[in-house]
Design an enzyme around this catalytic site. Structure first.
Site, PDB file in Angstrom:
ATOM      1  N   GLU A  85       0.942  -1.144   0.026  1.00 22.65           N
ATOM      2  CA  GLU A  85       0.042   0.014  -0.037  1.00 22.65           C
ATOM      3  C   GLU A  85       0.916   1.127  -0.034  1.00 22.65           C
ATOM      4  O   GLU A  85       0.890   2.279   0.903  1.00 22.65           O
ATOM      5  CB  GLU A  85      -0.720  -0.033   1.215  1.00 22.65           C
ATOM      6  CG  GLU A  85      -1.801  -1.257   1.327  1.00 22.65           C
ATOM      7  CD  GLU A  85      -2.608  -1.234   2.644  1.00 22.65           C
ATOM      8  OE1 GLU A  85      -2.245  -0.777   3.693  1.00 22.65           O
ATOM      9  OE2 GLU A  85      -3.583  -1.941   2.380  1.00 22.65           O
TER      10      GLU A  85
ATOM     11  N   CYS B 178     -10.038   0.430   8.503  1.00 25.12           N
ATOM     12  CA  CYS B 178      -9.558   1.784   8.966  1.00 25.12           C
ATOM     13  C   CYS B 178     -10.184   2.948   8.218  1.00 25.12           C
ATOM     14  O   CYS B 178     -10.257   3.937   8.948  1.00 25.12           O
ATOM     15  CB  CYS B 178      -8.054   1.771   8.570  1.00 25.12           C
ATOM     16  SG  CYS B 178      -7.667   1.229   7.067  1.00 25.12           S
TER      17      CYS B 178
END
Lengths: 637, 637
Positions: free
Chosen positions: A319, A415
């Site tokens: 990521e 998240c």
């Protein structure tokens, strides 16, 4: 000082947070929502998607329930971000029911906190002997940082003493355990965030030990890249994330000290949270070296590694940032949380420097890559925000198994949704800034800004219309008001006298009333990427004002990569109150190139037929079922 | 029947095999070459790159040396492919020194074979208790298949009885261990190849047990998808490839029986080796269902999943097919071994059906995606054959860590180099075909084809020139000669009388001499991809005859993605005997689009300046240092 948002556009988002997201997320975190949870990647069954269990983990840690921890190791942070979002919402909209829920959550968190201040339900329940011993992967301080942020916000909103006392107890325990002194842990968390939380607690309390703790974490990082691996080797718990050890040190920004770095690198959210705290430290400390390092990283991101949507993180693998001018539009990551991090970094840089260029990016992310992370009702969320999707072929390619064409209801790694909620609920903090006695208007969001001796009202139909009227009532001494001149804006007008500096048009506001009319030319324009960005060669993006536009299959037919925007085509505008909660669509006479042959490779020239092109704001895509989407469109003579 | 190649183009390749590749690879496999071995992916240290150790493993297994096995679990197959290549070379070019080396290798293999016929140095040395117990990952039968192929080739070339006896002993042991009968293993290898080897041994010996064994492996596969996992669970050896268990059943073509499949799927080399054997089985057995299944998979690949280079395998993850029309040009795999598999599959389909379309693809792969796998000297090799490379940004992206801009000297997983050697050394087998009493010319490779009662000579400067002269001397009864009409060829002429059928121009050759002049128009043409291939939208590829062309940075300057080929630009040709061993370059007046701004995103229109475009044959790229390359170029009015 208080800001009250009146903008139709943004009030809707804040209402969504209050009316949909906070109740919905409360139910999800309490395992009461009847939804399907998805991994953020297809075919990844390492992500726990059975339920959230976030609140239940606290109940078990508090000894109120029997059971095992469930979820990601950082599941606690979902609860903290919810609390922080609730806090901002309560500040604007007192709501007894919501406050009762939040109070109950605070009590539960307090009950889950250990006697010495330690707070992390995973380790309390599952691995009490391993506290702070596996910081690369444990996320203990990451969760702690989110709690500190939530606690400060909740205290500021409600004056709730207990939440502050839990926070200080936790922060004090961290200060006791970490630092350069002998016997303390000479290290830091694998995921930056505690630094932001500690600095916020410092701002609230003035307690210098929190500042020192944050400074230690920030400046120590990367000085001893072996710290994480050494810690893991010394501890005997099986790996929580078995693949994490294979990631390079740069993933954690652990490869070198921040002050030596020239490039954003590694996990984008980690990097941007580090930057956010670092810029705050630069402001607090006046340390020029830290400031310069922040500016270097900022320039690297925004000049070489950022998508037009303001999205960051070019690869799903880790990521992460990848490097300069590598900006593929079909396999990118652009995590919603990275958009949050980019906005908070921008805001800190703005506070630090007073330069409008930071507000430019803040606005770019806000109107594009941030709110693309949710549907129009706030009940479906993207983790990844692509610049193009091909729903027929993307799912075939395991290298694109993170690219989704439809937002899931909830994510196994959750998240992003509460991160969106807390940012939208606190949007008031991003519009204005008082700095060195001057007043700055950074975002054109209709609102009222009230201080003890001033009242500023700005009104507009932004982002649809570029006319902003500003009324300043100054009951004190004269001050200068800086109206940001957006970098996207080639032509603008401002009534009265002004001078331009640092990207703002400065107007002197003497005691009494000052009326300012600011008009930005908002016609649709084409944007081109740097020559070095091969993915965008021959293509243009369409922007109007701060909004990046895109094309969806539902408006433009199948195989939209065959559509072409002629160089000379002009855009027409159409405000559609009925569509996607009210958007302004753009239209152009374009071309469709097809050969209509079934052959895979053919000598047959593509035929050009007229095609009416329709563009919608990027943030509003993927609200009408699964269909193709592209931001960049081929341009031709 | 014997074929002798006289083509300058291909004789050079066969000379390279004999003069460079076989001696060089002998040294590498003997750990005597002073070279750097690379993983096929950057940053992948799971691939053993210290040395080859292939021959040393045999010495250890034979008890002639002490030591441990080193290398990939299928390292034996490198030695077998070398032996097979040596065999083909010896058939054309007797060479005592080479034969002595090969004989010595055969002796060594014989010594490493166990008393019951079992042959696999990894398991003999490291895990004798685990033979045939971990077939998903063991590659025992894969290696065995390569040995059978090598043995048949070596026996046919030299009459070497011992190699045949080792092969029969191994094949007999396999027939004893596997099959539907109780007490036998009801399964198959994780990587198809034994089926090809068994069928070749059947063709040589006529022993039906080898045919039955191959038929069982081929038709049993996919009927019990749990076979692999069940076996692994029952065995207690730690995983050889820890990540392999995470791959889907389709990776191994184990998700369904071949006869039920509509699409190519999973690991491309595995898939194509399966197809090669399956098409042979269809021919041997006359089974229409098997034939139809082969045709379905062939059509799926060539009509929906193949690159213009003939490359296959769209993703590096699992080195696999992905699905229809997903053909990214920057992250593809296109393994050199898959090119070999595509050629052998094509040849079997050609034998099975007599349709020229199979030879078309055989030629496409041969001239493009196959020989791009090696440098012009045969000492550097690509595992992955990209359609575009960006040496500045590709290395930044972990999703492209398999894409290299320069061929390494050797690969840790060294399947490709000896696979190239054996295919090039056996090229004679692909040019002509005698089928149902008819004679087919499939490839325009200057050569002589001699049988007991005929002699056919074809001469040309192919692939540079399209004029082919064919002289047939028929000393027997009249036969028909089919001259393939390439699908790339829009205009052609053939002297004399002929009729067109199945993609061939058929000429009757009575007893005596027949002269045929066949002329193919070979001007450069543009090729367009199917409308559904988004990666190629707005782009053209340039082909001339069978050759796909590409642009390299060394000829075209930096950032070649900014170059545009105008729709009306015409190509000029230039034969350059001095360049890259003699190539015909193509040139066109093109455009360079640049803005020369440092901004990442800008309103500034790109400026168009004239640019002279140079194209070289794709196979010859990456022979002049690291630079950009692209096959597909933007086209504009």
């Amino acid at each position: 000082m208080k800001v009250r948002i009146t903008s139709d556009f943004w009030k809707r988002y804040q209402d969504i947070v209050r009316e949909n997201m906070l109740p919905y997320q409360w139910d999800v975190l309490n395992d009461r929502a009847d939804i399907r949870i998805e991994g953020e990647r297809r075919n990844d069954d390492s992500i726990p998607t059975g339920k959230s269990h976030a609140f239940e983990n606290f109940r078990i840690a508090a000894g109120k329930k029997e059971g095992r921890f469930y979820g990601m190791v950082f599941q606690d942070s979902d609860a903290y971000k919810w609390l922080e979002a609730a806090a901002y919402s309560l500040r604007n909209h007192p709501d007894k029911e919501l406050q009762a829920k939040a109070d109950a959550l605070v009590d539960l968190i307090g009950d889950a906190q250990e006697a010495d201040g330690y707070l992390d339900t995973y380790f309390t329940i599952e691995a009490p002997e391993h506290k702070y011993k596996r910081l690369m992967e444990s996320h203990e301080l990451y969760c702690g940082g989110h709690f500190l942020e939530a606690a400060v916000a909740y205290y500021e909103a409600t004056g709730h003493e207990k939440v502050l006392s839990i926070a200080r107890k936790l922060a004090d325990q961290i200060c006791l355990k970490f630092g350069p002194e002998p016997g303390k842990i000479h290290g830091y968390d694998g995921h930056e965030e505690i630094e932001i939380g500690l600095l916020r607690l410092y701002h609230l309390t003035g307690d210098a030990s929190y500042l020192e703790m944050a400074r230690y974490f920030l400046l120590e990082r990367g000085k001893n890249p072996d710290f994480f691996k050494k810690q893991l080797k010394e501890d005997d718990l099986p790996a929580i994330f078995p693949d994490m050890g294979k990631l390079p040190d740069s993933y954690f920004q652990n490869d070198m000290p921040f002050l030596e770095a020239d490039q954003a690198r590694g996990h984008a959210v980690r990097m941007l949270y580090q930057c956010t705290a670092m810029a705050d430290l630069a402001l607090i400390s006046g340390n020029e070296e830290v400031k310069k390092a922040c500016e270097r990283i900022w320039d690297n991101i925004t000049e070489k590694q950022m998508y037009i949507s303001g999205g960051t993180g070019q690869t799903a693998i880790g990521e992460s940032f990848t490097g300069d001018y590598d900006l593929p539009t079909d396999s990118m990551y652009c995590e919603t949380c990275a958009a949050v991090g980019m906005i908070t970094f921008a805001r800190q840089m703005l506070c630090l420097t007073g330069q409008a260029k930071y507000a430019d990016i803040m606005e770019r992310v806000l109107y594009n890559g941030l709110i693309s992370g949710m549907d129009l009702e706030g009940k479906h969320f993207f983790y990844v925000n692509p610049l193009e999707v091909h729903p027929k072929t993307d799912p075939l390619d395991p290298g694109k198994n993170h690219v989704k064409a439809v937002r899931p209801s909830w994510l196994g790694c959750a998240c992003c949704p509460p991160n969106l909620a807390r940012l939208l609920a606190s949007l008031e903090q991003y519009i204005y800034l008082k700095r060195d006695g001057n007043f700055l208007i950074n975002l054109f969001i209709s609102s009222e800004w009230t201080g003890s001796d001033f009242h500023i009202v700005q009104k507009s139909d932004y982002p649809w219309d570029g006319s902003v009227s500003i009324l300043v009532e100054n009951r004190g001494e004269a001050f200068s008001l800086g109206v940001r001149i957006p970098s996207w804006c080639d032509h603008w007008k401002l009534s009265g006298k002004f001078e331009v500096r640092d990207g703002y048009a400065w107007v002197l506001c003497p005691s009494g009333e000052t009326k300012i009319d600011f008009t930005m030319d908002m016609q649709a324009v084409r944007v081109y990427a740097n020559d070095k960005v091969s993915a965008c060669a021959g293509k243009a993006a369409v922007m109007r004002g701060p909004l990046v536009y895109c094309m969806e299959g539902v408006d433009n037919g199948r195989e939209i990569s065959n559509l072409v925007l002629p160089v000379k085509a002009e855009f027409t505008e159409n405000y559609r109150p009925d569509l996607l909660n009210g958007i302004l669509t753009l239209h152009a006479d374009g071309i469709r190139e097809t050969s209509e042959t079934k052959e895979l490779y053919s000598h047959r020239k593509k035929q050009k037929t007229p095609a009416s092109l329709t563009f919608i704001p990027y943030y509003a895509w993927a609200n009408r079922g699964e269909n193709e989407m592209q931001v960049w469109i081929r341009e031709e003579n």
